[in-house]
Structures are given as structure tokens and as C-alpha cells.
Design an enzyme around this catalytic site. Structure first.
Site, PDB file in Angstrom:
ATOM      1  N   ARG A 331       0.684  -1.101  -0.058  1.00  0.00           N
ATOM      2  CA  ARG A 331      -0.114   0.123  -0.087  1.00  0.00           C
ATOM      3  C   ARG A 331       0.848   1.169   0.096  1.00  0.00           C
ATOM      4  O   ARG A 331       0.470   2.436  -0.574  1.00  0.00           O
ATOM      5  CB  ARG A 331      -0.979   0.029   1.315  1.00  0.00           C
ATOM      6  CG  ARG A 331      -2.148  -1.016   1.382  1.00  0.00           C
ATOM      7  CD  ARG A 331      -3.064  -0.860   2.082  1.00  0.00           C
ATOM      8  NE  ARG A 331      -4.320  -1.653   1.904  1.00  0.00           N
ATOM      9  CZ  ARG A 331      -4.521  -2.293   2.907  1.00  0.00           C
ATOM     10  NH1 ARG A 331      -4.346  -2.265   4.263  1.00  0.00           N
ATOM     11  NH2 ARG A 331      -5.840  -3.244   2.621  1.00  0.00           N
ATOM     12  N   VAL A 453      -6.330  -4.046  -6.475  1.00  0.00           N
ATOM     13  CA  VAL A 453      -5.725  -4.790  -5.510  1.00  0.00           C
ATOM     14  C   VAL A 453      -5.220  -4.080  -4.134  1.00  0.00           C
ATOM     15  O   VAL A 453      -5.211  -2.913  -4.234  1.00  0.00           O
ATOM     16  CB  VAL A 453      -4.399  -5.436  -6.305  1.00  0.00           C
ATOM     17  CG1 VAL A 453      -4.941  -6.270  -7.493  1.00  0.00           C
ATOM     18  CG2 VAL A 453      -3.506  -4.614  -6.744  1.00  0.00           C
ATOM     19  N   GLU A 454      -4.753  -4.996  -3.176  1.00  0.00           N
ATOM     20  CA  GLU A 454      -4.233  -4.499  -2.181  1.00  0.00           C
ATOM     21  C   GLU A 454      -5.372  -3.867  -1.309  1.00  0.00           C
ATOM     22  O   GLU A 454      -5.362  -2.665  -0.741  1.00  0.00           O
ATOM     23  CB  GLU A 454      -3.139  -3.663  -2.146  1.00  0.00           C
ATOM     24  CG  GLU A 454      -1.792  -4.486  -2.584  1.00  0.00           C
ATOM     25  CD  GLU A 454      -1.270  -5.502  -1.569  1.00  0.00           C
ATOM     26  OE1 GLU A 454      -1.811  -5.565  -0.726  1.00  0.00           O
ATOM     27  OE2 GLU A 454      -0.089  -5.868  -1.912  1.00  0.00           O
ATOM     28  N   GLY A 455      -6.747  -4.289  -1.545  1.00  0.00           N
ATOM     29  CA  GLY A 455      -7.875  -3.602  -1.030  1.00  0.00           C
ATOM     30  C   GLY A 455      -8.264  -2.718  -2.153  1.00  0.00           C
ATOM     31  O   GLY A 455      -7.644  -1.617  -2.462  1.00  0.00           O
TER      32      GLY A 455
END
Length: 779
Positions: A331, A453-455
Site C-alpha cells: 500500500r 488490488v491490495e484492498g
């Protein structure tokens, strides 16, 4: 008058005398707080407690210490890191042909894979004692950004092993035996890792993972041992098709109590060789015309020993906490690096193209419609790079600010999408037609990859930023929640009482300060600098105080409903995010020596972020359920109206004009954009044409005057233009040669790639309907 004095005395007595206050105030408020306290699941609680509070806490407090921000050290590269950038990274960039990678090979060439392994590109976060590079977040971010400016497929391939995955999890949590075996193999490229979290039924909601492991007895290496029988189905896993070791997240159960009394242990992470019996991987997805390896992994009744749990048996059930604590790399570093690359590439190449591409005898960059988009590219890129640096500085200090990295991931990937869209608008057909000379197309198509992606960004904005920030960054709320959850209610109430007094003082101070700052136009707020940016700090302090006040009121009025009012809470998250972005811009301006040439970019960025803050507050007030409370909050924050306007047209024009000038400022703003001094290169052909045309600008001015006088046809170009201009005595022989060369470069730069009949057809994805059906079934 006597009655007022008596009331004041009574209020002071009630608040000042502990026993009276606890009986009349704290006890009922404590009971109310416990009722309105938003219920937290185990995964939410672990996410809430993970990570550090950093500059986000200052912004949330309403009293940001700006000098503290300016005193934070600037992220820099070490001697070893700079040497790697100058040598290994430079060699890699020269090896990458993104069109060939994506459109022909659908994979990195073998020499590139071999080079990545040999030079330890997959081991930037692994310690030197295990053969890794042990690079800082600053180096990690810089390297990934530079690669992304050349090839998104190559950048993703490099960033994944250096982001959330086996390498990072082993470094932080692995047993000594696991580290000594796996980390050297990951460092030298003997093993390629992937990490499998996302499945068909569980994306952002990790608590919904259906993949499970059952603790039982089974056979391993010819012996009967206690282990885990696993079943999983994962998708969207980057590097899964080529991985030799699989990091796996699953829910662990102990139905026969082989490890203890607890039957449901929770999310667990294990490390499994992909060659292990029952592991199935190799199928690929095709993520939006990108060539990085992404695919599926399955396992049915796969038995593994307990010591394959990352961290050993002591970390059984602690996987979610491990993952949340390690998310900062993805992130805060990797995905923002891709977005930063988009900003640098679009600013440098769009500025060049807008000068090279001409209409009506003028560069298209002088037309106001084009300037509107160009100015937004330049101004947004200034924020992108500023935000990248500020977040990296936190990570380089050993911090892991979960709210900051969430803001960075969400807003940088969204801004990356915006600059790409503006660049495509300006380039038009040049950006649409894919080929070896298209430096925008693949990156444009890749923007949703970072966003999902990654949340996913919807989740990050609507649930994470304010939902986590409101409790983690608030000076008192998290401690109050802990006090309310204390099983010893008497002790909990005593702790709560101490916090309540401070919280009430904090809230009352924010109410009056918000109104005072609004009525005085923030002019009495302290500022750490003088000059043109001083007022920026004053306005941001005022908005920080407004955020603190509205957050307190929202949590008091809505309680547990606040986390379900996603549209309401997301707007407060936007306020926090734009405060952070404006902070980053101001810090960068100071770090770079208050460059006068940067002032249009700084003013654009800060004015844009203040306007977005004002818009977020307006939406919050319009939609807050209790209309009287909403009106009261608006009266405190904007008693004289919201006067934060969008940046002026003049700023857009100043930025766009600056983008078409070569020199130090352009190089500072676009240093992450790789280009090669080669006219056959994807970016080099445009850069060479741009620089050549600038050298010949006086010649072109002379020719335009001749065209206006009717001495020279406006339909001439290339060699013919040089010949006719020479024939008419407008230029000499030497100038004619230079003009012909410049015209050749210009025509190449504004041209687009085309292919002979039959070439594209040879690269069809599938040859039979059966292949298509098989792929659909497996997915």
C-alpha cells in the site's frame, strides 16, 4: 446575573470534583458509550490495532505541528543503493521492450528473468545476511517506479516478491530454521514466491476466506505426524504460474483438539513448495493486456506438517494480524510507485508531444483546451511525487502508518488514473494505436490493476481511511474504546473518566477554535514559513480543526451506525486525505529549496486540495442525517460560506507552458521517467524530436512568417520543406540539413505504428473453441 454565576459554579463543581463527576456525568456517559460503541469483528480489531499513528495523528488532532513535519528527514538512497540504480537498474531498463513483452511473448524474456534472479531484484527487502540487498523503502520505491515507467509488466514482476508475500512474512515472523532455508533461496532466485489470499468468495473480506485447513494426523516423509489437511481455491495470484513456493492464507480448525481446547484457530499463513503433492498451479489469467504472470492455484486434501506454518505453531491463527502489519509495502511502496511512474511519464511525454504536435502552424500546447488538461497533469504529478516521498519517509523511519498507507494507495492510484486519462485525451490516436512507439497504451490499460488490488479502492475509501483513522488517529477514542471493553468495569470506568475530561476539553476547544478561525480567515494561525506558501499552512490548520470537530460530533451522534454510513464517513476520510496530500506538497517545496519555478505547481496542488476538502465538507453537511446538527456544524466550519475555489485558469496555463520547456525544472519533476537517446525507442523518439524542434524554434518562426506572407506553402513538411526553404533563400545549407533532420524526427514522433496484413492475426490468444471453453471452466 447571579443565576448565571451559580450555574457556572455548579458546572465547575460537577466537573472538578471527581466523585461527583463520576456519579453524575461519567457513569451515564460510560453506559451510553458502551451502547453506541461500534461492534468490531476480530479481523477489524486486529486491523485497527496494527500499524503506527504518524503525521495522520497530527492532522486528525486539529493542531498539526507543521515544524514537526518539516523537520522529518528526507528519504535518500545509500551509496550501495545508488550504485545499484546506476548499474543494474540501468542495464535492466535497457533490456526491456514492453511491446514485445506484452504483445508477442506475453512474458518477460528469459534473459530478463535470468538477470532479475542474478542481480537479486527479487530480494530487495531480504537481509544481507541471507544474501538479499536489504534496500530501504526509498530504494524499493525508486526502482519499481523507474521500471514501471518502462514496463508495467516488468515492474509488477519485480514488486510482488518485494511486497506482501513470503519474503516479508518470513523476515518478520519466520522461525530461524525457515529463514535460514527459504530466504537465501528467495534471495538468489532459486525459488520464485507468490502469496495466495484472494479467492472466488473472498476478496476484500478476508474473514470470509472459505479455504480451510484441518489439524489432523497424516503421513509426511514416510512418517505419521500431526499436520494440516488443506483445501483451497485461489485466483488473481501474481507469479502463481511460475512460483516454486506458495504462501497460503487459510482458516485453521482443530476439531479433535490435537493442539488444545480451541476448535477455531483463525486465519493462518503457511509456506508450501508448489511441487508438493496435491498443489495445482500454472494456469494464467490475462490481466488487461499485461504480461506479468497472474493466475490460479488449487489444492485438494493437501497434507502439510505443522512446521510449514510461517512462524511455526505459535503463529497458528495469527495470520490476519501478520498480513495487516505487512501491508505497508504494497500500500505504501509498490502500488504508489506505479502511480508515480504514470505521473512522471505523462508530464514529460505530454509536454514534449504538445510542443511537437502542431495545428494551424502552432504547437497544440498553446491552445487553452489542451492547456486545461496539461495543467492538471503537471499539478497532479507534483502531488503524486510529493505524496510518494512523504509516505516513504515514514517507512524509512521504521514507521508503519496503516492509515497513511491506505490514503497513499487509494489517492495515488486514482490520481494515476486521472493523469493517464488527460494524457490520452491530448495524445488521441498517438495513445490509442498500440505499437513499439506507444508509451501510454499499456499503462493506461493497467490503471485498474492498481485500483483493484491490495484492498479495492472502493473499500479503502469508504471503510478503511476514516473508519480506521477515526479511532487510531483520534487522541482519545481508541483508549476510550479499550476502557469500555475492559472486563473489570470499575477500572474501566475510572480510566474512562480520566479520558472523558480530556476529551470534553478537546471537543469544546475544537468547537470554538473552528468558529474563530473561520471568522478571522485563519490569519492568526501559526505558520512555520513566510512568503507565498504561509497562507497555505494557515488554511490547512483551520480545516484540520474542522475535521476534529466534525469527527467528534459524528461519532457521538451516529455511534455504531457511522461505519455503515459509508458515504458520510468517506467524505471525512477525503478531508483527512487531502490534508495529508497538501502537507506532502508543502514539505516537498521546502525540501527542494523553495524553487520559484515550482510555485505554480504548489499553488495549483494546495488550491486543488483545499477545494476538495471544502467539497467533501459540503457533501458531508448536506447528507448528515440530523439536519439541525448538520446546520450547526456548517455554521462552525463555514459561517461566512465556503470560499475554497478550484485552481485558476492562469495556473493551468503557467504549468502547461512550463511543461514544454526543457531544463532543470522539467528534469526534477520527471526524473522517474526512463528514456533512451534513441529515435527507435518508445519514449526516446518523442524526446529527441522535442529537443530538436526547440533548437530550431527560431527557424520555424522564420518559416511561419514566410508562410503568412505567402512566400512559402503551409502544406510543406519533411525534406521538401527544407529544400523549398533553401531554394527561396530563407535558410542556408547547414540550417537546411538540420531542418530536414528535425522534420524527420517530428514526423516520426507524431506518427503512429501500423502493421502489415497478417501480422496481428498471428498473435491470436486461442486457436480453438475448446481452448476457450477450458480456460473459462478453470477460471
Amino acid at each position: 446575573m447571579e443565576i448565571i454565576i451559580l450555574l457556572i459554579v455548579l458546572l465547575v463543581v460537577v466537573l472538578a470534583v471527581g466523585d461527583i463527576r463520576r456519579s453524575l456525568v461519567t457513569k451515564p456517559v460510560f453506559a451510553l458509550f458502551k451502547r453506541i460503541l461500534p461492534p468490531l469483528s476480530d479481523t477489524e480489531r486486529e486491523a485497527m490495532e496494527a500499524g503506527d499513528v504518524w503525521w495522520d495523528g497530527e492532522l486528525f488532532s486539529g493542531r498539526p505541528d507543521w515544524q514537526k513535519l518539516l523537520d522529518m528527514p528526507e528519504p535518500t538512497l545509500t551509496k550501495d543503493e545508488q550504485a545499484f540504480v546506476d548499474n543494474q537498474l540501468a542495464q535492466l531498463l535497457d533490456m526491456l521492450d514492453d511491446f514485445k513483452i506484452v504483445q508477442q511473448d506475453r512474458d518477460l524474456p528469459k534473459p530478463v528473468w535470468d538477470f532479475l534472479r542474478k542481480e537479486h531484484f527479487f530480494a530487495m527487502i531480504i537481509g544481507k545476511e541471507f544474501g538479499g540487498l536489504d534496500f530501504s523503502p526509498a530504494a524499493n520505491s525508486y526502482i519499481v517506479s523507474r521500471i514501471a515507467s518502462r514496463s508495467i509488466s516488468a515492474a509488477v514482476t519485480v514488486m510482488v516478491p518485494n511486497s506482501l508475500g513470503p519474503g516479508e512474512l518470513l523476515t518478520h515472523y519466520g522461525t530461524k530454521e525457515q529463514q535460514e532455508y527459504w530466504l537465501p533461496r528467495l534471495a538468489d532466485g532459486t525459488d520464485i514466491p507468490c502469496f495466495a489470499l484472494t479467492g472466488p468468495e473472498a476478496g476484500s473480506d478476508a474473514g470470509a476466506i472459505p479455504d480451510e485447513g484441518i489439524i489432523c494426523k497424516g503421513e509426511h516423509n514416510g512418517e505419521q505426524v500431526v499436520g494440516i489437511r488443506l483445501n483451497w481455491s485461489k485466483r488473481y495470484i501474481t507469479l502463481a504460474p511460475s512460483a516454486t513456493v506458495l504462501g497460503l492464507a487459510f482458516k485453521l480448525y482443530d476439531p479433535d483438539s490435537l493442539l488444545g481446547d480451541k476448535r477455531e484457530l483463525g486465519i493462518t499463513c503457511a509456506l508450501i513448495p508448489t511441487s508438493h503433492k496435491g498443489v495445482e498451479s500454472g494456469d494464467r489469467h490475462f490481466p488487461l493486456n499485461q504480461a506479468f504472470l497472474n493466475g490460479t492455484t488449487f489444492g485438494k486434501d493437501v497434507f502439510i506438517p505443522l512446521d510449514w506454518i510461517i512462524g511455526g505453531i505459535d503463529y497458528a491463527g495469527k495470520g490476519w494480524r501478520m498480513l495487516v502489519e505487512c501491508l505497508s509495502a504494497g500500500r505504501g511502496i509498490s502500488l504508489p510507485a506505479l502511480a508515480a511512474a504514470s505521473g512522471h511519464v505523462t508530464q514529460r511525454m505530454t509536454g514534449a508531444y504538445a510542443y511537437v504536435r502542431q495545428q494551424f502552424g502552432l504547437p497544440i500546447g498553446v491552445f487553452e483546451g489542451v492547456q486545461a488538461s496539461m495543467g492538471k497533469i503537471g499539478g497532479t504529478n507534483y502531488t503524486l511525487e510529493s505524496m510518494r516521498r512523504l509516505t516513504i519517509s515514514a517507512l524509512c523511519q521504521g514507521k508503519s502508518p496503516s492509515v497513511v498507507t491506505a490514503m497513499t494507495k487509494y489517492h495515488m492510484t486514482e490520481m494515476g488514473r486521472q493523469v493517464m486519462e488527460h494524457a490520452m485525451d491530448i495524445h488521441a490516436g498517438k495513445g490509442i494505436q498500440l505499437g513499439p512507439h506507444n508509451y501510454l497504451g499499456h499503462s493506461y490499460m493497467a490503471t485498474p490493476v492498481s485500483i483493484t488490488v491490495e484492498g479495492a479502492n472502493i473499500l479503502t475509501r469508504n471503510l478503511m481511511i476514516f473508519g480506521q483513522g477515526a479511532t487510531r488517529c483520534h487522541p482519545y477514542v481508541l483508549e476510550e474504546m479499550k476502557a469500555a471493553a475492559n472486563p473489570d468495569e470499575e477500572q474501566g470506568m475510572r480510566d474512562f473518566d480520566s479520558l472523558l475530561v480530556k476529551h470534553v476539553s478537546f471537543a469544546v476547544g475544537n468547537v470554538f477554535s473552528s468558529l474563530w478561525m473561520a471568522l478571522t480567515g485563519s490569519r492568526f494561525n501559526e505558520t512555520p514559513v513566510s512568503g507565498e506558501t504561509a497562507r497555505c499552512y494557515q488554511h490547512l490548520t483551520r480545516m484540520s480543526r474542522g475535521l476534529a470537530m466534525t469527527s467528534d460530533v459524528s461519532m457521538l451522534m451516529l455511534g455504531g451506525d457511522l461505519k455503515r454510513k459509508e458515504m458520510i464517513s468517506a467524505r471525512l476520510g477525503d478531508v483527512l486525505s487531502h490534508l495529508y496530500m497538501a502537507s506532502a506538497v508543502l514539505k516537498r517545496f521546502e525540501e527542494e529549496g523553495r524553487q520559484a519555478a515550482d510555485l505554480p505547481y504548489v499553488h495549483y496542488a494546495v488550491q486543488h486540495h483545499l477545494h476538495e476538502i471544502g467539497s467533501a465538507f459540503d457533501g458531508f453537511f448536506r447528507n448528515f442525517p440530523n439536519r439541525f446538527v448538520a446546520w450547526s456544524m456548517r455554521a462552525l466550519v463555514f459561517p461566512l460560506g465556503n470560499h475554497f475555489n478550484e485552481p485558476s485558469d492562469q495556473l493551468l496555463q503557467d504549468i502547461s507552458t512550463d511543461m514544454m520547456k526543457p531544463g532543470v525544472t522539467r528534469d526534477r519533476h520527471t526524473f522517474l521517467c526512463y528514456w533512451k537517446d534513441d529515435e527507435s525507442d518508445a519514449t526516446g523518439h518523442m524526446e529527441k524530436a522535442f529537443l530538436s524542434m526547440l533548437k530550431m524554434k527560431d527557424v520555424y518562426k522564420t518559416l511561419r512568417k514566410a508562410q503568412k506572407r505567402g512566400e512559402l506553402s503551409s502544406n510543406l513538411n519533411g525534406q521538401e520543406l527544407a529544400d523549398v526553404a533553401l531554394e527561396k533563400g530563407l535558410i542556408d545549407n547547414e540550417t537546411a540539413e538540420k531542418l530536414a533532420e528535425t522534420e524527420r524526427l517530428r514526423l516520426t514522433a507524431i506518427g503512429v505504428d501500423s502493421f502489415a496484413a497478417g501480422i496481428l492475426e498471428k498473435n491470436q490468444f486461442y486457436t480453438t473453441k475448446g481452448d476457450l471453453r477450458k480456460a473459462a471452466v478453470r477460471d
